[in-house]
Design a protein around this motif. Structure first.
Motif, PDB file in Angstrom:
ATOM      1  N   SER A  42      16.863 -54.505  12.871  1.00 17.60           N
ATOM      2  CA  SER A  42      17.365 -55.876  12.723  1.00 17.60           C
ATOM      3  C   SER A  42      18.880 -55.835  12.887  1.00 17.60           C
ATOM      4  O   SER A  42      19.527 -54.818  12.606  1.00 17.60           O
ATOM      5  N   SER A  43      19.445 -56.928  13.339  1.00 15.07           N
ATOM      6  CA  SER A  43      20.889 -56.949  13.575  1.00 15.07           C
ATOM      7  C   SER A  43      21.662 -56.736  12.277  1.00 15.07           C
ATOM      8  O   SER A  43      22.671 -56.027  12.261  1.00 15.07           O
ATOM      9  N   ILE A  78      18.336 -52.832  -1.677  1.00 17.89           N
ATOM     10  CA  ILE A  78      16.909 -53.110  -1.460  1.00 17.89           C
ATOM     11  C   ILE A  78      16.653 -54.611  -1.560  1.00 17.89           C
ATOM     12  O   ILE A  78      15.933 -55.187  -0.740  1.00 17.89           O
ATOM     13  N   THR A  79      17.272 -55.245  -2.538  1.00 17.34           N
ATOM     14  CA  THR A  79      17.140 -56.693  -2.684  1.00 17.34           C
ATOM     15  C   THR A  79      17.655 -57.406  -1.439  1.00 17.34           C
ATOM     16  O   THR A  79      17.009 -58.322  -0.921  1.00 17.34           O
ATOM     17  N   LEU A  80      18.798 -56.987  -0.933  1.00 13.71           N
ATOM     18  CA  LEU A  80      19.351 -57.595   0.280  1.00 13.71           C
ATOM     19  C   LEU A  80      18.444 -57.377   1.483  1.00 13.71           C
ATOM     20  O   LEU A  80      18.246 -58.288   2.301  1.00 13.71           O
ATOM     21  N   GLU A  81      17.900 -56.183   1.623  1.00 10.85           N
ATOM     22  CA  GLU A  81      16.980 -55.899   2.735  1.00 10.85           C
ATOM     23  C   GLU A  81      15.752 -56.804   2.659  1.00 10.85           C
ATOM     24  O   GLU A  81      15.328 -57.362   3.666  1.00 10.85           O
ATOM     25  N   LYS A  82      15.182 -56.950   1.471  1.00 12.40           N
ATOM     26  CA  LYS A  82      14.008 -57.818   1.311  1.00 12.40           C
ATOM     27  C   LYS A  82      14.360 -59.255   1.677  1.00 12.40           C
ATOM     28  O   LYS A  82      13.576 -59.933   2.344  1.00 12.40           O
ATOM     29  N   HIS A 129      12.740 -61.442   4.703  1.00 12.35           N
ATOM     30  CA  HIS A 129      12.164 -62.759   4.431  1.00 12.35           C
ATOM     31  C   HIS A 129      12.798 -63.814   5.344  1.00 12.35           C
ATOM     32  O   HIS A 129      12.092 -64.642   5.932  1.00 12.35           O
ATOM     33  N   LEU A 130      14.109 -63.775   5.471  1.00 13.28           N
ATOM     34  CA  LEU A 130      14.794 -64.740   6.339  1.00 13.28           C
ATOM     35  C   LEU A 130      14.400 -64.555   7.797  1.00 13.28           C
ATOM     36  O   LEU A 130      14.203 -65.539   8.521  1.00 13.28           O
ATOM     37  N   ALA A 155      11.569 -63.475   8.897  1.00 14.15           N
ATOM     38  CA  ALA A 155      10.213 -64.010   9.030  1.00 14.15           C
ATOM     39  C   ALA A 155      10.251 -65.537   9.106  1.00 14.15           C
ATOM     40  O   ALA A 155       9.532 -66.141   9.910  1.00 14.15           O
ATOM     41  N   ARG A 156      11.098 -66.158   8.284  1.00 14.17           N
ATOM     42  CA  ARG A 156      11.231 -67.612   8.324  1.00 14.17           C
ATOM     43  C   ARG A 156      11.788 -68.078   9.663  1.00 14.17           C
ATOM     44  O   ARG A 156      11.333 -69.081  10.219  1.00 14.17           O
ATOM     45  N   VAL A 157      12.774 -67.367  10.189  1.00 15.46           N
ATOM     46  CA  VAL A 157      13.354 -67.718  11.487  1.00 15.46           C
ATOM     47  C   VAL A 157      12.286 -67.620  12.575  1.00 15.46           C
ATOM     48  O   VAL A 157      12.167 -68.504  13.428  1.00 15.46           O
ATOM     49  N   THR A 158      11.491 -66.557  12.545  1.00 11.74           N
ATOM     50  CA  THR A 158      10.417 -66.390  13.525  1.00 11.74           C
ATOM     51  C   THR A 158       9.429 -67.553  13.448  1.00 11.74           C
ATOM     52  O   THR A 158       9.004 -68.087  14.475  1.00 11.74           O
ATOM     53  N   LYS A 159       9.079 -67.965  12.236  1.00 10.37           N
ATOM     54  CA  LYS A 159       8.156 -69.082  12.054  1.00 10.37           C
ATOM     55  C   LYS A 159       8.753 -70.365  12.637  1.00 10.37           C
ATOM     56  O   LYS A 159       8.068 -71.114  13.341  1.00 10.37           O
TER      57      LYS A 159
END
Length: 144
Positions: A14-15, A90-94, A98-99, A101-105
């Motif tokens: 991911s970028s 880890i929190t930032l990666e998650k 998530h973001l 996945a939302r962008v893809t949707k």
């Protein structure tokens, strides 16, 4: 050579992950070993844990052979500092995943909307052509 490896990595990751963990690194190469110079111990640990397989694949792709990879960082963190930073990252990666996945949707939804708009344009064009013809209107007969 490291810049070529980083280009390959930028397409594999991911970028945000690439910019955060890989972009700021440098590397030196010996005969069969590449040493990646990290800016801090957290970066070193994160790369070692999550991105080493990507790095090995990219190196093999660029160099045409497998090479040993070493990571170096200038100073070490205490275990407590490391764990706090690790959990934060880890929190930032998650959140990033998530973001993404939302962008893809949303991108998929936009594609569907674009298809619907194209269909409406086709229908509108058809109706405009139909109305623009010089033919006589159709006579309607009503039966009572």
């Amino acid at each position: 050579m490291w810049s070529e490896v980083k280009q390959v990595l930028s397409r594999m990751m991911s970028s945000l992950a690439f910019e955060t963990w890989i972009e700021g690194t440098t590397a030196t190469m010996e005969e069969h070993t590449i040493t990646i110079h990290c800016t801090n111990p957290m970066q070193k640990s994160w790369i070692e844990t999550l991105y080493m397989s990507y790095i090995e694949q990219a190196i093999e792709k660029v160099c045409g052979k497998r090479m040993a990879v070493k990571l170096e960082a200038p100073h070490e963190l205490s275990n407590e500092q490391f764990m706090r930073m690790w959990n934060y990252m880890i929190t930032l990666e998650k959140q990033t995943w998530h973001l993404e996945a939302r962008v893809t949707k949303v991108e998929r939804q936009m594609e569907e909307i674009e298809k619907e708009v194209a269909q409406l344009r086709e229908r509108t064009d058809f109706l405009e052509r139909l109305l623009a013809t010089d033919e006589q209107p159709i006579q309607k007969t009503y039966i009572h």
